[in-house]
Design an enzyme around this catalytic site. Sequence first.
Site, PDB file in Angstrom:
ATOM      1  N   ASP A 123      47.296  44.799  35.443  1.00  0.00           N
ATOM      2  CA  ASP A 123      46.500  43.629  35.777  1.00  0.00           C
ATOM      3  C   ASP A 123      46.751  42.520  34.761  1.00  0.00           C
ATOM      4  O   ASP A 123      47.080  42.789  33.593  1.00  0.00           O
ATOM      5  CB  ASP A 123      45.008  43.965  35.773  1.00  0.00           C
ATOM      6  N   LYS A 124      46.549  41.292  35.187  1.00  0.00           N
ATOM      7  CA  LYS A 124      46.773  40.135  34.312  1.00  0.00           C
ATOM      8  C   LYS A 124      46.069  40.295  32.970  1.00  0.00           C
ATOM      9  O   LYS A 124      46.659  40.053  31.917  1.00  0.00           O
ATOM     10  CB  LYS A 124      46.289  38.860  35.011  1.00  0.00           C
TER      11      LYS A 124
END
Length: 360
Positions: free
Chosen positions: A165-166
Amino acid sequence: MPAAPRNEEEKRYALTVAETEGGARLDKYLTEALARKFDEDEAASAGGAPSRARVKQLIEEGRVLIEGTRPRPLTEPSYRVKRGEKFEVALPPPLPARPEGQAIPLDVVYEDAELIVVMKPAGLVVHPAPGNHDMTLVNALVAHCGDTLSGIGGERRPGIVHRLDKETSGLMVVAKTDRAHRGLAEQFAAHGRDGKLTRAYKALLWGVPSPKKGTVNANIARSTHNRSKMATLKTRLDDEGKDVTSGRIAITHYKVEREYSDGLVSLVECRLETGRTHQIRVHMTSIGHPLLGDPTYGTGMKSRAAKLSDGARAALTRLGRQALHAWHLGFEHPVTGERLDFNAPLPEDMAELVRELEGS
């Protein structure tokens, strides 16, 4: 669940299930039906019909509507279509086939002619996607590796065999050649069941899971209430006792390593047996222990945060993200067969929060 917002540049295709197509999976039916549409449309066929993986992504993004009195999005790729059903598929404009190289700092942990292992910082998106067309890890890799990066000829995600995930930090391996890409992809598809791949994460949770060592086995699907979130699904059995739960199988093994502030917070190691979107975040929330700082699944924790020491509360505010770090990555080199294992200490933002928790 709301449909994806309309985009003036996207193309929309109306499809009707033929008599012979009833019973097919939604993603399979749409892939084949769109391929026929593209064959009929010269302008569309120049870009190529979307792959099944791309169609699956469109479904999960809410870009496929089933028509009726009130058209609604279908977000389950395994849905079985019925004869005569009508669908509308929204195809957003494609991203450039070749991502541009950009001078973004890379923390290289290991590199050879076949692959590269990097420490992805929080805040960096892995690959270009709608809303993040550049300044991604892929853009940094293109600049660093040049044309040696696997799939550079036409892939939007050159060399990428897994994601974070970012706002999750940690170790990632990226293929630089096609043969390395194939070998790594096989290991990630097996999720460690063949003994080759190992992945472990460190997470700070609200509370202490009970038991302190266990497994969360709960299917995951996109939330029907908010398409930006994932959710666990209750087990469903048919009349014969067969598991017919929808969604995708997801299994997380966890172990509590430390407890802080009289059990207000715990440091947990999680190991994945599957790799689903937001898996650790969703699974830990499902057992009542969301991650500290998680803006999507950890809301409603203000009363607990108020019990932290001033220093820990300030460190949590500075963290500004879910407290999740991919600290261990091990795999078999896809070309030489050598065993490679890498460990990465907590990044400074999480390490600072741990120090404050230890001192409180």
